[in-house]
Motif scaffolding. Structure first.
Motif, PDB file in Angstrom:
ATOM      1  N   UNK A   1      -1.840  -9.809  -2.206  1.00 13.10           N
ATOM      2  CA  UNK A   1      -0.847  -9.364  -1.222  1.00 13.10           C
ATOM      3  C   UNK A   1      -1.018  -7.880  -0.909  1.00 13.10           C
ATOM      4  N   UNK A   2      -1.395  -7.087  -1.900  1.00 11.07           N
ATOM      5  CA  UNK A   2      -1.671  -5.674  -1.631  1.00 11.07           C
ATOM      6  C   UNK A   2      -2.767  -5.555  -0.567  1.00 11.07           C
ATOM      7  N   UNK A   3      -3.790  -6.364  -0.715  1.00 14.28           N
ATOM      8  CA  UNK A   3      -4.896  -6.340   0.245  1.00 14.28           C
ATOM      9  C   UNK A   3      -4.433  -6.807   1.620  1.00 14.28           C
ATOM     10  N   UNK A   4      -3.606  -7.848   1.663  1.00 19.09           N
ATOM     11  CA  UNK A   4      -3.126  -8.369   2.947  1.00 19.09           C
ATOM     12  C   UNK A   4      -2.233  -7.365   3.670  1.00 19.09           C
ATOM     13  N   UNK A   5      -1.354  -6.693   2.934  1.00 22.22           N
ATOM     14  CA  UNK A   5      -0.464  -5.730   3.593  1.00 22.22           C
ATOM     15  C   UNK A   5      -1.234  -4.477   4.022  1.00 22.22           C
ATOM     16  N   UNK A   6      -2.282  -4.127   3.297  1.00 19.17           N
ATOM     17  CA  UNK A   6      -3.167  -3.050   3.741  1.00 19.17           C
ATOM     18  C   UNK A   6      -3.853  -3.440   5.050  1.00 19.17           C
ATOM     19  N   UNK A   7      -4.305  -4.670   5.126  1.00 15.97           N
ATOM     20  CA  UNK A   7      -4.917  -5.203   6.357  1.00 15.97           C
ATOM     21  C   UNK A   7      -3.920  -5.145   7.515  1.00 15.97           C
ATOM     22  N   UNK A   8      -2.659  -5.503   7.263  1.00 18.56           N
ATOM     23  CA  UNK A   8      -1.647  -5.447   8.320  1.00 18.56           C
ATOM     24  C   UNK A   8      -1.461  -4.021   8.837  1.00 18.56           C
ATOM     25  N   UNK A   9      -1.455  -3.072   7.920  1.00 16.74           N
ATOM     26  CA  UNK A   9      -1.332  -1.678   8.343  1.00 16.74           C
ATOM     27  C   UNK A   9      -2.494  -1.255   9.213  1.00 16.74           C
ATOM     28  N   UNK A  10      -3.680  -1.739   8.884  1.00 16.11           N
ATOM     29  CA  UNK A  10      -4.878  -1.369   9.646  1.00 16.11           C
ATOM     30  C   UNK A  10      -4.877  -1.975  11.046  1.00 16.11           C
ATOM     31  N   UNK A  11      -4.566  -3.256  11.158  1.00 15.72           N
ATOM     32  CA  UNK A  11      -4.688  -3.916  12.460  1.00 15.72           C
ATOM     33  C   UNK A  11      -3.572  -3.524  13.424  1.00 15.72           C
ATOM     34  N   UNK A  12      -2.427  -3.067  12.905  1.00 19.82           N
ATOM     35  CA  UNK A  12      -1.336  -2.671  13.791  1.00 19.82           C
ATOM     36  C   UNK A  12      -1.422  -1.210  14.223  1.00 19.82           C
TER      37      UNK A  12
ATOM     38  N   UNK B   1       6.958  -0.953  16.190  1.00 18.83           N
ATOM     39  CA  UNK B   1       7.343   0.165  15.325  1.00 18.83           C
ATOM     40  C   UNK B   1       8.080  -0.341  14.093  1.00 18.83           C
ATOM     41  N   UNK B   2       9.093  -1.192  14.292  1.00 19.95           N
ATOM     42  CA  UNK B   2       9.872  -1.697  13.163  1.00 19.95           C
ATOM     43  C   UNK B   2       9.024  -2.606  12.279  1.00 19.95           C
ATOM     44  N   UNK B   3       8.124  -3.356  12.880  1.00 24.32           N
ATOM     45  CA  UNK B   3       7.202  -4.199  12.125  1.00 24.32           C
ATOM     46  C   UNK B   3       6.348  -3.347  11.192  1.00 24.32           C
ATOM     47  N   UNK B   4       5.794  -2.254  11.722  1.00 25.76           N
ATOM     48  CA  UNK B   4       4.942  -1.383  10.916  1.00 25.76           C
ATOM     49  C   UNK B   4       5.727  -0.662   9.819  1.00 25.76           C
ATOM     50  N   UNK B   5       6.951  -0.270  10.115  1.00 28.24           N
ATOM     51  CA  UNK B   5       7.772   0.380   9.084  1.00 28.24           C
ATOM     52  C   UNK B   5       8.019  -0.587   7.930  1.00 28.24           C
ATOM     53  N   UNK B   6       8.280  -1.849   8.252  1.00 31.37           N
ATOM     54  CA  UNK B   6       8.485  -2.841   7.190  1.00 31.37           C
ATOM     55  C   UNK B   6       7.212  -3.023   6.362  1.00 31.37           C
ATOM     56  N   UNK B   7       6.054  -2.984   7.015  1.00 31.94           N
ATOM     57  CA  UNK B   7       4.785  -3.087   6.289  1.00 31.94           C
ATOM     58  C   UNK B   7       4.606  -1.881   5.374  1.00 31.94           C
ATOM     59  N   UNK B   8       4.870  -0.675   5.894  1.00 33.06           N
ATOM     60  CA  UNK B   8       4.714   0.540   5.079  1.00 33.06           C
ATOM     61  C   UNK B   8       5.672   0.538   3.897  1.00 33.06           C
TER      62      UNK B   8
END
Length: 330
Positions: free
Chosen positions: A82-93, A54-61
């Motif tokens: 980096x925009x693309x990478x952080x979008x990817x992180x949001x998707x996979x989590x 949860x905290x990991x995803x909040x930091x990504x958002x």
């Protein structure tokens, strides 16, 4: 469940100087969010507790929101990958977190049904647990892979470099408070405009869009809270949170109700559930969607409470003057 990372708070807690330039302030904010990612990484990969993810995803958002709402401060060309990478992180989590939420709420789901149907949900709970384990294994592999580890290294190098380099972009040279005033004021006005346009006939998408705008405003208030009096900021965040809770519940009830129906169809096709379980899941979906409608009926009250005169005056006092001056200059 529910235990945060030991001795660490995921809340934004940076002390900014009103006179420092916006580039330095943004780099400091993003570095703290990077620290939050790192602190919660091991717990997320080990599935020690749902709060780590949860905290990991909040930091990504928050990171994605900062990159979106604070453009023109860091070099756009350097930020693009980096925009693309952080979008990817949001998707996979997302899938693992969604399943965590369903499991955390499962006792509450049972209570929505008559007592004689409580046990009928057992096969559904087993289904969710198995699905969560599978999704988590996929997520842990991604977070241990080269794309994510490379992202952490490259992102830290970029941000640390921005702390000490000359501010080249016009907005980067402005003070942190000037930028904060302007961006917060602009988002606040968007919230008022979008909310005022919502009527009883408005589609659900209108409330979802307002929810996203409110979240962006909340993040900016949190990023720059140290530049303003703590009492004033606490008042505004509390007022905004009341509206956010309503909009978030409206979204959650819809997503969860529709998910129950989708999971039921999948379990029926795979013969993973007896008729009694499918009936109980259908009843649960109906209950959640009915609760969504009740939440919708509370929106007008919540929005008017957020818009009340004392809140408007406080937003105006803190952010309005600089924000309007910037708009005129543009």
């Amino acid at each position: 469940m529910g235990r945060p990372a030991a001795n660490f708070s995921s809340k934004i807690n940076v002390q900014l100087d009103p006179s420092q330039n916006a580039r330095q302030a943004l780099a400091i904010i993003l570095l703290q969010l990077l620290t939050t990612l790192k602190v919660n990484l091991d717990g997320t990969c080990a599935d020690l507790d749902s709060e780590f993810l949860h905290d990991f995803r909040v930091a990504v958002r928050r990171t994605r929101s900062a990159l979106s709402q604070l453009k023109g401060i860091l070099p756009a060309a350097e930020l693009a990958p980096f925009r693309e990478d952080f979008s990817w992180l949001g998707t996979i989590t997302g899938p693992t977190r969604d399943l965590d939420v369903y499991l955390l709420k499962f006792d509450a789901y049972r209570r929505r049904l008559p007592p004689h149907q409580h046990k009928d949900l057992d096969p559904f709970q087993f289904f969710l647990r198995q699905r969560q384990k599978k999704e988590h294994q996929t997520l842990a592999a991604e977070l241990s892979g080269p794309r994510f580890t490379g992202l952490l290294t490259r992102w830290q190098l970029l941000l640390e470099g921005q702390l000490h380099s000359d501010a080249a972009l016009p907005d980067a040279k402005r003070t942190a408070k000037e930028v904060a005033d302007q961006r917060i004021w602009k988002l606040y006005k968007s919230c008022l405009k979008e909310g005022a346009a919502i009527t009883a006939e408005s589609p659900a998408e209108a409330l979802h869009e307002l929810r996203k705008t409110c979240k962006k405003l909340r993040y900016l208030l949190e990023f720059f809270q140290s530049l303003y009096t703590s009492k004033s900021m606490a008042t505004l965040v509390k007022a905004l949170k009341g509206l956010q809770d309503n909009l978030g519940d409206f979204q959650d009830y819809q997503v969860q109700g529709e998910a129950m129906l989708s999971f039921g169809m999948e379990m029926a096709e795979d013969k993973q559930a007896p008729p009694a379980t499918l009936l109980a899941m259908g009843t649960l979906a109906g209950s959640l969607l009915h609760q969504q409608q009740q939440t919708r009926e509370e929106f007008d009250y919540r929005f008017q409470s957020f818009c009340q005169k004392k809140n408007r005056q406080l937003f105006q006092k803190l952010f309005g003057t600089t924000g309007r001056m910037k708009e005129v200059a543009q």
